[in-house]
Scaffold this active site. Structure first.
Site, PDB file in Angstrom:
ATOM      1  N   GLU A 257      -9.997  88.976 -26.284  1.00  0.00           N
ATOM      2  CA  GLU A 257     -11.073  88.946 -25.327  1.00  0.00           C
ATOM      3  C   GLU A 257     -12.245  89.714 -25.900  1.00  0.00           C
ATOM      4  O   GLU A 257     -12.148  90.898 -26.288  1.00  0.00           O
ATOM      5  CB  GLU A 257     -10.332  89.912 -24.160  1.00  0.00           C
ATOM      6  CG  GLU A 257      -9.161  89.600 -23.581  1.00  0.00           C
ATOM      7  CD  GLU A 257      -9.121  88.362 -22.555  1.00  0.00           C
ATOM      8  OE1 GLU A 257     -10.204  88.148 -22.365  1.00  0.00           O
ATOM      9  OE2 GLU A 257      -8.027  87.812 -22.166  1.00  0.00           O
ATOM     10  N   CYS A 296     -16.970  93.628 -19.286  1.00  0.00           N
ATOM     11  CA  CYS A 296     -16.871  92.443 -19.975  1.00  0.00           C
ATOM     12  C   CYS A 296     -16.991  91.457 -18.845  1.00  0.00           C
ATOM     13  O   CYS A 296     -17.737  90.181 -19.177  1.00  0.00           O
ATOM     14  CB  CYS A 296     -15.582  92.050 -20.852  1.00  0.00           C
ATOM     15  SG  CYS A 296     -14.173  92.627 -19.551  1.00  0.00           S
TER      16      CYS A 296
HETATM   17  P1  NAP Z   1     -15.121  97.053 -31.033  1.00  0.00           P
HETATM   18  O1  NAP Z   1     -16.286  97.711 -31.955  1.00  0.00           O
HETATM   19  O2  NAP Z   1     -14.886  95.452 -31.610  1.00  0.00           O
HETATM   20  O3  NAP Z   1     -13.974  97.826 -30.989  1.00  0.00           O
HETATM   21  C1  NAP Z   1     -12.935  97.587 -30.039  1.00  0.00           C
HETATM   22  C2  NAP Z   1     -11.390  98.055 -30.560  1.00  0.00           C
HETATM   23  O4  NAP Z   1     -11.310  97.675 -31.832  1.00  0.00           O
HETATM   24  C3  NAP Z   1     -11.686  99.563 -30.762  1.00  0.00           C
HETATM   25  O5  NAP Z   1     -10.167 100.124 -30.308  1.00  0.00           O
HETATM   26  C4  NAP Z   1     -11.689  99.733 -32.149  1.00  0.00           C
HETATM   27  O6  NAP Z   1     -11.554 101.011 -32.709  1.00  0.00           O
HETATM   28  C5  NAP Z   1     -11.109  98.548 -32.826  1.00  0.00           C
HETATM   29  N1  NAP Z   1     -11.601  98.460 -34.121  1.00  0.00           N
HETATM   30  C6  NAP Z   1     -12.794  98.490 -34.845  1.00  0.00           C
HETATM   31  N2  NAP Z   1     -12.942  97.988 -36.025  1.00  0.00           N
HETATM   32  C7  NAP Z   1     -11.572  97.470 -36.080  1.00  0.00           C
HETATM   33  C8  NAP Z   1     -10.938  96.704 -37.341  1.00  0.00           C
HETATM   34  N3  NAP Z   1     -11.786  96.386 -38.310  1.00  0.00           N
HETATM   35  N4  NAP Z   1      -9.960  96.373 -37.139  1.00  0.00           N
HETATM   36  C9  NAP Z   1      -9.074  96.420 -36.292  1.00  0.00           C
HETATM   37  N5  NAP Z   1      -9.469  97.243 -34.981  1.00  0.00           N
HETATM   38  C10 NAP Z   1     -10.810  97.632 -35.066  1.00  0.00           C
HETATM   39  O7  NAP Z   1     -15.833  96.859 -29.442  1.00  0.00           O
HETATM   40  P2  NAP Z   1     -16.798  97.734 -28.880  1.00  0.00           P
HETATM   41  O8  NAP Z   1     -18.131  97.788 -29.037  1.00  0.00           O
HETATM   42  O9  NAP Z   1     -16.188  98.989 -28.651  1.00  0.00           O
HETATM   43  O10 NAP Z   1     -16.503  97.128 -27.270  1.00  0.00           O
HETATM   44  C11 NAP Z   1     -17.529  96.616 -26.532  1.00  0.00           C
HETATM   45  C12 NAP Z   1     -17.365  94.958 -26.452  1.00  0.00           C
HETATM   46  O11 NAP Z   1     -15.921  94.493 -26.037  1.00  0.00           O
HETATM   47  C13 NAP Z   1     -18.205  94.221 -25.721  1.00  0.00           C
HETATM   48  O12 NAP Z   1     -18.782  93.111 -26.506  1.00  0.00           O
HETATM   49  C14 NAP Z   1     -17.384  93.416 -24.727  1.00  0.00           C
HETATM   50  O13 NAP Z   1     -17.987  92.298 -24.072  1.00  0.00           O
HETATM   51  C15 NAP Z   1     -16.082  93.477 -25.191  1.00  0.00           C
HETATM   52  N6  NAP Z   1     -15.188  93.651 -24.075  1.00  0.00           N
HETATM   53  C16 NAP Z   1     -14.485  92.579 -23.704  1.00  0.00           C
HETATM   54  C17 NAP Z   1     -13.673  92.419 -22.548  1.00  0.00           C
HETATM   55  C18 NAP Z   1     -12.599  91.479 -22.231  1.00  0.00           C
HETATM   56  O14 NAP Z   1     -11.745  91.458 -21.378  1.00  0.00           O
HETATM   57  N7  NAP Z   1     -13.093  90.259 -22.654  1.00  0.00           N
HETATM   58  C19 NAP Z   1     -13.335  93.710 -22.006  1.00  0.00           C
HETATM   59  C20 NAP Z   1     -13.812  94.803 -22.377  1.00  0.00           C
HETATM   60  C21 NAP Z   1     -14.988  94.880 -23.516  1.00  0.00           C
HETATM   61  P3  NAP Z   1     -12.603 102.279 -32.652  1.00  0.00           P
HETATM   62  O15 NAP Z   1     -12.761 102.580 -31.461  1.00  0.00           O
HETATM   63  O16 NAP Z   1     -11.710 103.117 -33.290  1.00  0.00           O
HETATM   64  O17 NAP Z   1     -13.640 101.965 -33.839  1.00  0.00           O
END
Ligand code: NAP
Length: 518
Positions: A257, A296
């Site tokens: 997602e 999102c």
């Molecule tokens: P993110 O940086 O991709 O982080 C999401 C998750 O991935 C966190 O738990 C993060 O851990 C983990 N993570 C980071 N680097 C990783 C790696 N190399 N390998 C595995 N896991 C890793 O996303 P974000 O910026 O926090 O979230 C915002 C985004 O999420 C927005 O773009 C939004 O659109 C999207 N979103 C989508 C939905 C949906 O249902 N489609 C819902 C909510 C949000 P850490 O926090 O420890 O870095």
């Protein structure tokens, strides 16, 4: 030093061995708790979940597991006040926004508890009817769905520490698959506390639910062929997960997602001041400000007929101007904070980038903060942008600013509008507004291939509809293309991700002996 939150892995609570990462109050700026996953024995912990938790869950019927979910929901319900306090402190959300996450999560868990009741004593699910493979009806093929004998790893986003856990855990646990959740670090506290309460209440078998707070380092390396991974977050991290050896070489099933440039579209035929027009203005303003736009599913692009551009800007702006922003502890505040200074900086940067190609119709920077220090608090007012030429405003169709920001775009006719919506290249949700049932139905079907959900708001459902951005467990959540290509929820459909489908080809007698309760 603040408290170091414990991880639950291998059936026991354990502290990481590092100094930990601080979780911060995004309004007051002080440290709340710390998380750390350094030094955990991941191979042993994953094996425990898979072998001990998985075996215990699969020993139960769907009906027993659904009772387990109901018991977990009851535990959470009794602790709601504590969760609201954590959300205020760690997410900076006003009560109504905390409810979307906390009560939304508990509701989803309760919904799956009810859905599972209907499966009663079953131990597997039949998929369709038996099919004849030849002229002779004696030898047939029956598809069955059985729980995968692996674990489900959830890597979650920061914006829904409660709902993000339970919307995935409910179908996984009901399916008989143990869960390991890794919440986003910034808001991991609420996830950890909820897991803690449910685990300590003893309503789940040991190993059924684990939580790892802190770095994600090494988690994907643990995955084996029958495990599944469900990720919610940015497209960049999603790409890393998709290309990991667990997925590429070991065929670990993955659900993504990611970000989404969702649309709201007012169809032709409803004048300013009409019910449909007002419903659009109301929903856009609401979607922009709920959880400070950190959803999102939030509306990012708003499409209206050319002739209604100014009127729509005025109607939405009139609602936004009333949005009070600041400390969620102050009763007069309607919109709290973004989750961190990093998100605040990213939103400001995103707004500036869009402003280079758009007009600012309502400027969020003009909102004074209530009870909050702008030098510390991660608060920002809602901003409505507008581009008179929707065709050339390329960045608007391609940029998700994860905050209280949307762009108004005029269209010439319905075909033009539908083509513009598609420039999001696959979204979680689009909402349609109008009063002509046939036109609404035609537009919904036209956009169906491009969206996980089309939410149609006509005057007759003004008070009955569930909201553009609210994800209901009965309906599909996910979207094709840039939205990640994932599918979650949708009632019983969600169980499919956690089951393996197999065709059993056998004699009528053998197929007859495949009793679902055996
Ligand atoms: P993110 O940086 O991709 O982080 C999401 C998750 O991935 C966190 O738990 C993060 O851990 C983990 N993570 C980071 N680097 C990783 C790696 N190399 N390998 C595995 N896991 C890793 O996303 P974000 O910026 O926090 O979230 C915002 C985004 O999420 C927005 O773009 C939004 O659109 C999207 N979103 C989508 C939905 C949906 O249902 N489609 C819902 C909510 C949000 P850490 O926090 O420890 O870095």
């Amino acid at each position: 030093m603040t408290e170091l939150l414990l991880n639950h892995l291998g059936g026991r609570w354990q502290a990481g061995t590092g100094a930990g990462t601080a979780l911060v109050d995004p309004v007051l700026g002080h440290e709340l708790v710390r998380v750390d996953a350094t030094g955990l024995d991941l191979p042993a912990g994953f094996a425990h979940a898979r072998e001990v938790g998985g075996a215990a869950l699969r020993a139960l019927t769907y009906g027993q597991r659904s009772a387990m979910l109901a018991a977990a929901a009851k535990v959470l319900q009794a602790r709601r006040d504590a969760y609201y306090d954590i959300a205020t402190a760690n997410s900076g959300t006003v009560k109504g926004d905390s409810a979307v996450d906390i009560d939304g999560g508990i509701y989803t868990l309760g919904t799956y508890a009810k859905l599972g009741e209907g499966l009663g004593e079953r131990r597997y699910l039949a998929d369709g009817e038996a099919a004849r493979l030849g002229k002779d009806a004696l030898f047939q093929s029956q598809h069955v769905l059985v729980p995968t004998r692996g674990l489900a790893l959830f890597i979650n986003a920061f914006n829904f520490p409660s709902w993000g856990l339970w919307e995935k855990a409910a179908p996984a646990l009901l399916s008989g698959v143990p869960v390991i959740v890794k919440p986003a670090t910034a808001t991991a506290w609420l996830t950890q506390q909820m897991v803690r309460d449910v685990v300590d209440a003893g309503v789940l078998p040991p190993g059924a639910l684990s939580v790892i707070c802190g770095s994600s380092a090494g988690l994907l390396d643990q995955l084996q062929p029958f495990d599944v991974v469900s990720f919610t977050g940015s497209a960049d991290t999603a790409a890393l997960i998709r290309s990991h050896a667990a997925v590429v070489q070991r065929s670990v099933r993955v659900n993504i997602e990611a970000d989404s440039i969702n649309s709201a579209l007012l169809l032709p035929g409803d004048a300013p001041g009409s019910e449909a027009f007002e419903l659009l203005a109301k929903e856009v303003a609401r979607e922009m400000t709920v959880k400070s736009g950190q959803k999102c599913t939030a509306i990012r692009r708003v499409f209206v007929p050319e002739a209604l551009y100014e009127a729509a800007a005025e109607a939405i702006g009139a609602r936004l101007v009333r949005t009070t922003v600041g400390n969620p502890r102050n009763e007069s505040v309607r919109m709290g904070a973004l989750v961190s200074r990093a998100q605040l900086a990213a939103v400001r940067e995103g707004v500036a980038a869009l402003q280079a190609h758009t007009d600012t119709l309502h400027d969020g920077a003009r909102h004074a903060l209530i009870d909050a220090d702008p030098a510390v608090a991660c608060c920002i007012g809602p901003t409505l942008l507008g581009a008179r030429n929707a065709d050339t405003a390329a960045l608007v169709h391609d940029t998700e600013v994860f905050g209280p920001v949307a762009t108004l775009l005029p269209y010439r006719d319905t075909a033009h509008a539908l083509a513009l919506v598609r420039r999001g290249q696959g979204s979680l949700v689009a909402s349609l507004y109008g009063s002509d049932a046939h036109a609404l139905a035609a537009a919904a079907l036209d956009l169906a291939d491009n969206h996980g959900r089309v939410h149609v708001i006509s005057p007759d459902v003004a008070t009955a509809h569930t909201g553009h951005g609210n994800v209901m467990p009965q309906s599909l959540h996910g979207g094709p293309g840039r939205a990640g290509g994932g599918e979650e929820l949708g009632g019983m459909r969600a169980l499919g991700f956690y089951h393996r489908r197999c065709a059993v080809q056998a004699s009528t007698a053998v197929l007859g002996a495949l009793a679902p309760t055996a």
